[in-house]
Design a protein around this motif. Structure first.
Motif, PDB file in Angstrom:
ATOM      1  N   HIS A 323       1.359  -6.994   3.431  1.00 55.70           N
ATOM      2  CA  HIS A 323       0.206  -7.838   3.083  1.00 55.70           C
ATOM      3  C   HIS A 323      -1.102  -7.128   3.417  1.00 55.70           C
ATOM      4  O   HIS A 323      -2.052  -7.167   2.621  1.00 55.70           O
ATOM      5  CB  HIS A 323       0.291  -9.166   3.827  1.00 55.70           C
ATOM      6  CG  HIS A 323      -0.821 -10.112   3.482  1.00 55.70           C
ATOM      7  ND1 HIS A 323      -0.856 -10.821   2.297  1.00 55.70           N
ATOM      8  CD2 HIS A 323      -1.955 -10.458   4.164  1.00 55.70           C
ATOM      9  CE1 HIS A 323      -1.949 -11.569   2.257  1.00 55.70           C
ATOM     10  NE2 HIS A 323      -2.629 -11.371   3.376  1.00 55.70           N
ATOM     11  N   ALA A 324      -1.112  -6.484   4.589  1.00 57.10           N
ATOM     12  CA  ALA A 324      -2.329  -5.747   4.972  1.00 57.10           C
ATOM     13  C   ALA A 324      -2.590  -4.584   4.019  1.00 57.10           C
ATOM     14  O   ALA A 324      -3.747  -4.224   3.769  1.00 57.10           O
ATOM     15  CB  ALA A 324      -2.181  -5.220   6.399  1.00 57.10           C
ATOM     16  N   GLY A 325      -1.531  -3.994   3.464  1.00 57.19           N
ATOM     17  CA  GLY A 325      -1.676  -2.900   2.503  1.00 57.19           C
ATOM     18  C   GLY A 325      -1.778  -3.379   1.073  1.00 57.19           C
ATOM     19  O   GLY A 325      -1.704  -2.578   0.138  1.00 57.19           O
ATOM     20  N   ARG A 326      -1.876  -4.713   0.858  1.00 54.32           N
ATOM     21  CA  ARG A 326      -2.022  -5.344  -0.456  1.00 54.32           C
ATOM     22  C   ARG A 326      -0.830  -5.056  -1.374  1.00 54.32           C
ATOM     23  O   ARG A 326      -0.974  -4.892  -2.577  1.00 54.32           O
ATOM     24  CB  ARG A 326      -3.328  -4.902  -1.133  1.00 54.32           C
ATOM     25  CG  ARG A 326      -4.539  -5.183  -0.257  1.00 54.32           C
ATOM     26  CD  ARG A 326      -5.811  -5.119  -1.026  1.00 54.32           C
ATOM     27  NE  ARG A 326      -6.942  -5.446  -0.162  1.00 54.32           N
ATOM     28  CZ  ARG A 326      -8.149  -5.786  -0.589  1.00 54.32           C
ATOM     29  NH1 ARG A 326      -8.387  -5.853  -1.873  1.00 54.32           N
ATOM     30  NH2 ARG A 326      -9.111  -6.066   0.261  1.00 54.32           N
ATOM     31  N   ILE A 327       0.353  -4.989  -0.767  1.00 55.71           N
ATOM     32  CA  ILE A 327       1.595  -4.838  -1.536  1.00 55.71           C
ATOM     33  C   ILE A 327       2.268  -6.206  -1.568  1.00 55.71           C
ATOM     34  O   ILE A 327       2.861  -6.640  -0.576  1.00 55.71           O
ATOM     35  CB  ILE A 327       2.520  -3.787  -0.895  1.00 55.71           C
ATOM     36  CG1 ILE A 327       1.817  -2.420  -0.859  1.00 55.71           C
ATOM     37  CG2 ILE A 327       3.830  -3.688  -1.657  1.00 55.71           C
ATOM     38  CD1 ILE A 327       2.598  -1.351  -0.118  1.00 55.71           C
TER      39      ILE A 327
END
Length: 483
Positions: A323-327
């Motif tokens: 989520h933090a890496g927008r995956i």
């Protein structure tokens, strides 16, 4: 004193003095040799002691593990099997899409899981029958046929999704074609479940449950903001959108699944048969004590709590990385493992992938076994993992067919992963009527005797029925009227 006596005394003390001096020289020489030996060969003198100490620690650890596994029973295995690869995919998707937004569901669902599974365990222990057998005896056959049909369909799709996830993870870790691993894993599971004696097989399932610790270790590899994690765990965050509601229903359907109800009730009966308390499943009623019931209760608490802890760490790990890496496009557990590699390193990837294979080996037999117990009781066939295949051919035929059909979904062009998420949501919609039936059974004195539900169990049971019903209705309304 005479001269002879003086001579004897002098001679005695002379010999004594010489012997003492001789002994001292020998001791001094021995000490010198020991010192030289310890200086030139220090490892040879200490190595046996170190090896003995390490050996003692290893033996003690193995004995402790064996003692611990001897104490846990069907409740713990049921809880561990709840975190199957499809569940891991759902939890990974939750963390990837919503971050920590649905982390509060972990502890919210735990007491409800415990209460429902304890009811199922008590029903099996008191009646000496599985859940399907009790429903068949006391309620309408139509209710049982509909329930078992939905159960078998959902379980078969679930098995297919789990096998695909396991084969994909094995390919990632060890190479070789996907189809090779899919066939090998499927055949191995069928052989183990059909031909390995129940006493040995139940022990294997307990050891496989320990593979879930890999997700705890994976979370330790990732850097976490524990303040944010704690806040998200304790303070619910709710959004009224189709995606958010669908995921809540999917999580509820994954954690409070109908197949777990049937599995634990039947496994408690299997334990009674193995211990000689009843001659066979569905034949006679076991003698149940308060102590035995309490042990089942604590075993179930441990299993459900362990299951939710693992769910917690999976969501936390994927939220902090994916989520933090927008995956957010995670559909399978193996995709989650692969996506973790560049963000959290090889160790997190390895632990995640190994956990998928281990939990699948635990969960697929549980899914197939739950279908077999339900179908066998509904059709009046001989049942039980404690029986050899020749004594319960129909029961083992259901296990084999369910597993092989699940594997073949991938060959027929049906994507079990796509079907899986909506199957979990379907479980969330169909579980409330079955839970209501479980609660009613657990309150009947003619069935349960002195082991009917307590007031607290009834309150928690009906509350989760209401919550899951409302969540399902809100989801349907939002899907119909929303964008």
């Amino acid at each position: 004193m005479s001269a002879i006596e003086n001579l004897c005394v002098d001679s005695f003390f002379s010999k004594l003095t010489r012997n003492l001096l001789k002994t001292k020289r020998v001791e001094s020489t021995g000490e010198l040799r020991n010192r030289q030996r310890s200086t030139t060969e220090p490892q040879q003198s200490e190595s046996p002691r170190i090896q003995q100490s390490q050996g003692n620690r290893t033996v003690w650890s193995l004995k402790s593990l064996k003692w611990l596994l001897g104490k846990i029973g069907p409740g713990f295995v049921t809880g561990a099997a709840d975190d199957d690869p499809s569940g891991i995919a759902t939890y990974s998707q939750t963390g990837a899409i919503f971050g920590y937004g649905q982390l509060w569901l972990v502890w919210f669902t735990c007491p409800f899981m415990i209460v429902i599974q304890q009811m199922c365990g008590r029903i099996g222990m008191v009646t000496g029958k599985g859940l399907a057998g009790v429903i068949l005896e006391h309620y309408s056959r139509k209710i049982l046929y509909i329930t078992v049909s939905l159960l078998v369909i959902a379980n078969t799709i679930n098995i297919g999704a789990d096998l695909v996830a396991m084969a994909s993870s094995a390919k990632m870790l060890m190479g070789l074609p996907f189809m090779f691993w899919l066939i090998l894993i499927t055949v191995s599971i069928v052989i183990l479940e059909v031909f390995v004696p129940y006493r040995t097989y139940s022990r294997i399932l307990k050891y496989l449950a320990l593979t879930l610790f890999s997700y705890f270790l994976a979370a330790l590899v990732v850097r976490l903001d524990w303040g944010t994690v704690l806040h998200a765990t304790l303070v619910p965050h709710i959004e009224f959108s189709a995606d958010y509601l669908l995921n809540i229903v999917a999580i509820l359907g994954t954690t409070i699944s109908p197949y777990l109800f049937f599995w634990q009730a039947s496994q408690e009966v299997e334990e009674k048969v193995m211990n000689g308390q009843i001659p066979d499943m569905g034949v006679g009623k076991p003698c149940v004590t308060r102590r035995g019931m309490a042990e089942m209760g604590w075993d179930t608490v441990a299993g459900m709590f362990f299951s939710q802890i693992i769910m917690f760490f999976i969501i936390v790990t994927t939220a902090a990385t994916l989520h933090a890496g927008r995956i957010t496009t995670i559909q399978t557990a193996s995709q989650a493992a692969e996506a973790l590699r560049p963000l959290a390193g090889d160790l997190a990837y390895l632990l995640f992938a190994v956990g998928i294979i281990g939990t699948g080996l635990l969960a697929v037999p549980v899914l197939a076994g739950a279908s077999a117990y339900a179908v066998a009781e509904m059709a009046g066939m001989k049942e039980g993992l404690g029986k050899k295949p020749g004594r319960a051919p129909g029961f083992y035929a259901v296990i084999t067919a369910s597993t092989l059909i699940g594997m073949s979904l991938n060959w027929f062009g049906i994507n079990p992963i796509t079907a899986l998420y909506y199957t979990a949501a379907l479980n969330g919609l169909t579980a409330p009527p079955l839970m209501a039936l479980v609660i009613m059974i657990a309150n009947r004195k003619d069935i349960m005797g002195q082991f009917v539900n307590s007031r607290g169990s009834n309150i928690l049971g009906w509350v989760i029925v209401l919550i899951m019903t409302l969540a399902g209705l809100l989801l349907i309304v939002n899907l119909v009227t929303g964008p």
